[in-house]
Design a protein around this motif. Structure first.
Motif, PDB file in Angstrom:
ATOM      1  N   ALA A 261       0.821  -1.203   0.000  1.00 50.48           N
ATOM      2  CA  ALA A 261       0.000   0.000   0.000  1.00 50.48           C
ATOM      3  C   ALA A 261       0.861   1.263   0.000  1.00 50.48           C
ATOM      4  O   ALA A 261       0.586   2.222  -0.731  1.00 50.48           O
ATOM      5  CB  ALA A 261      -0.934  -0.003   1.205  1.00 50.48           C
ATOM      6  N   GLU A 264       2.493   2.022  -3.284  1.00 50.03           N
ATOM      7  CA  GLU A 264       1.530   2.554  -4.247  1.00 50.03           C
ATOM      8  C   GLU A 264       1.128   3.992  -3.936  1.00 50.03           C
ATOM      9  O   GLU A 264       0.302   4.585  -4.633  1.00 50.03           O
ATOM     10  CB  GLU A 264       0.288   1.664  -4.270  1.00 50.03           C
ATOM     11  N   LYS A 266      -0.179   5.144  -0.925  1.00 49.85           N
ATOM     12  CA  LYS A 266      -1.241   5.337   0.063  1.00 49.85           C
ATOM     13  C   LYS A 266      -0.678   5.982   1.324  1.00 49.85           C
ATOM     14  O   LYS A 266       0.478   5.771   1.704  1.00 49.85           O
ATOM     15  CB  LYS A 266      -1.906   4.005   0.414  1.00 49.85           C
ATOM     16  N   HIS A 267      -1.517   6.758   1.995  1.00 49.62           N
ATOM     17  CA  HIS A 267      -1.166   7.338   3.288  1.00 49.62           C
ATOM     18  C   HIS A 267      -1.016   6.211   4.305  1.00 49.62           C
ATOM     19  O   HIS A 267      -1.649   5.154   4.185  1.00 49.62           O
ATOM     20  CB  HIS A 267      -2.254   8.331   3.730  1.00 49.62           C
ATOM     21  N   GLU A 270      -4.275   4.720   5.599  1.00 48.08           N
ATOM     22  CA  GLU A 270      -4.918   3.851   4.610  1.00 48.08           C
ATOM     23  C   GLU A 270      -4.172   2.531   4.476  1.00 48.08           C
ATOM     24  O   GLU A 270      -4.789   1.467   4.318  1.00 48.08           O
ATOM     25  CB  GLU A 270      -4.933   4.534   3.246  1.00 48.08           C
ATOM     26  N   ALA A 271      -2.860   2.607   4.530  1.00 46.17           N
ATOM     27  CA  ALA A 271      -2.040   1.412   4.380  1.00 46.17           C
ATOM     28  C   ALA A 271      -2.285   0.426   5.518  1.00 46.17           C
ATOM     29  O   ALA A 271      -2.303  -0.791   5.310  1.00 46.17           O
ATOM     30  CB  ALA A 271      -0.557   1.792   4.323  1.00 46.17           C
ATOM     31  N   PHE A 274      -5.589  -1.355   4.922  1.00 44.06           N
ATOM     32  CA  PHE A 274      -5.356  -2.371   3.888  1.00 44.06           C
ATOM     33  C   PHE A 274      -4.631  -3.578   4.484  1.00 44.06           C
ATOM     34  O   PHE A 274      -5.020  -4.737   4.259  1.00 44.06           O
ATOM     35  CB  PHE A 274      -4.535  -1.758   2.755  1.00 44.06           C
ATOM     36  N   ASP A 302     -13.466  -4.334   0.437  1.00 41.99           N
ATOM     37  CA  ASP A 302     -13.412  -2.876   0.446  1.00 41.99           C
ATOM     38  C   ASP A 302     -14.637  -2.240   1.075  1.00 41.99           C
ATOM     39  O   ASP A 302     -14.587  -1.074   1.514  1.00 41.99           O
ATOM     40  CB  ASP A 302     -13.235  -2.334  -0.974  1.00 41.99           C
TER      41      ASP A 302
END
Length: 307
Positions: A261, A264, A266-267, A270-271, A274, A302
């Protein structure tokens, strides 16, 4: 697609399922035996690869049946093995695992060829590390090599993620080179010598780790999720409620999800969400590397929030 360099171990998992874990001196009859790829570095590489990262593995295996199993498996998983060396003398590492019906486990690791991953090995992989987004390592190799890998990645201005497992002493000067450290509660306690029985104690210990120089700390809490502590945030991301059958590779699944994550873009918050989903999927299956989920499986969750 993010690129991740992983300096880490490969061991072959020799796992037995039992009704309960034995007490010292006791012999139990098991219900099932499984053999497969393992080791924290390998598990995290496979997890990240299945989630969509381009993974470059840096490690060592023996010139034996288990070593060939490792090479074949890495190739099947699409992992770059240009820097997975084959040791002509030392055996491939092994992990003997007992898993009880309550999903708890006991593990004995024999490092074998993993103990022969040297500083020169890291130097040979310098260009690979330079070309990736994230450098990830753990503590199943010799600590001099691990610390040199951290220093090398830091000097190359990479995001350095350290999963301090199994818990071992780390030279004090290394802590400030770590972008993100991902201990579980036991490892956090070992690193800080502080109690971690309550979430408030975990937070306090994580802050103590930051005081040693680590930029961000993400404490994995098993079924309770994860706790993020950085300069501006203390946030508990709760785990997903699932029927766990084998927690052996959960931490590796989490780390594989986290680096994917982050690679890619992502903050960190967020990671972690995930990564929690990746770990939740992994504990619903037996085995370590075989339990790592595909990206499509994670994306099917999700609609579930675990903020």
């Amino acid at each position: 697609m993010g690129k991740v360099a992983i300096l880490g171990s490969y061991v072959v998992d020799l796992a037995s399922l039992v009704d309960r874990l034995p007490i010292p001196g006791e012999t139990l009859l098991g219900s099932r035996f499984m053999i497969g790829p393992g080791g924290k570095g390998s598990n995290q590489a496979i997890a990240a690869g299945r989630l969509g990262s381009e993974v470059f593995m840096i490690g060592r295996v023996g010139n034996d049946f288990f070593g060939q199993m490792a090479i074949d498996n890495f190739r099947r998983e699409g992992i770059n093995i240009d820097h997975v060396a084959i040791d002509p003398i030392s055996e491939t590492g092994t992990a003997q695992i007992l898993v009880g019906q309550d999903s708890e486990n006991m593990i004995v690791v024999v490092p074998g060829a993993n103990s022969k991953v040297e500083i020169e090995h890291v130097n040979n992989a310098r260009a690979v590390i330079q070309g990736t987004d994230i450098f990830l390592t753990q503590f199943e190799l010799g600590m001099k090599t691990v610390e040199y890998g951290i220093e090398t990645a830091f000097n190359l201005k990479k995001l350095v993620i350290v999963n301090p497992a199994p818990a071992q002493p780390l030279t004090r000067e290394i802590f400030p080179l770590v972008s993100i450290m991902t201990p579980n509660e036991t490892e956090l306690q070992s690193l800080t010598n502080m109690p971690v029985d309550e979430i408030e104690q975990v937070e306090k210990a994580a802050k103590a780790l930051r005081n040693l120089g680590v930029d961000q700390v993400v404490v994995t809490l098993g079924r309770k999720g994860a706790l993020l502590v950085n300069e501006s945030t203390v946030q508990h991301s709760v785990g997903l409620s699932v029927n766990a059958v084998d927690t052996t590779g959960a931490g590796d699944a989490f780390n594989g999800g986290l680096v994917t994550a982050l690679a890619e873009g992502k903050h960190i918050k967020e990671a972690i969400v995930f990564a929690n989903k990746v770990a939740a999927l992994s504990v619903q299956r037996h085995g370590t590397a075989p339990s790592m989920p595909l990206r499509s499986e994670v994306e099917s969750l999700d609609h579930i929030s675990n903020k």
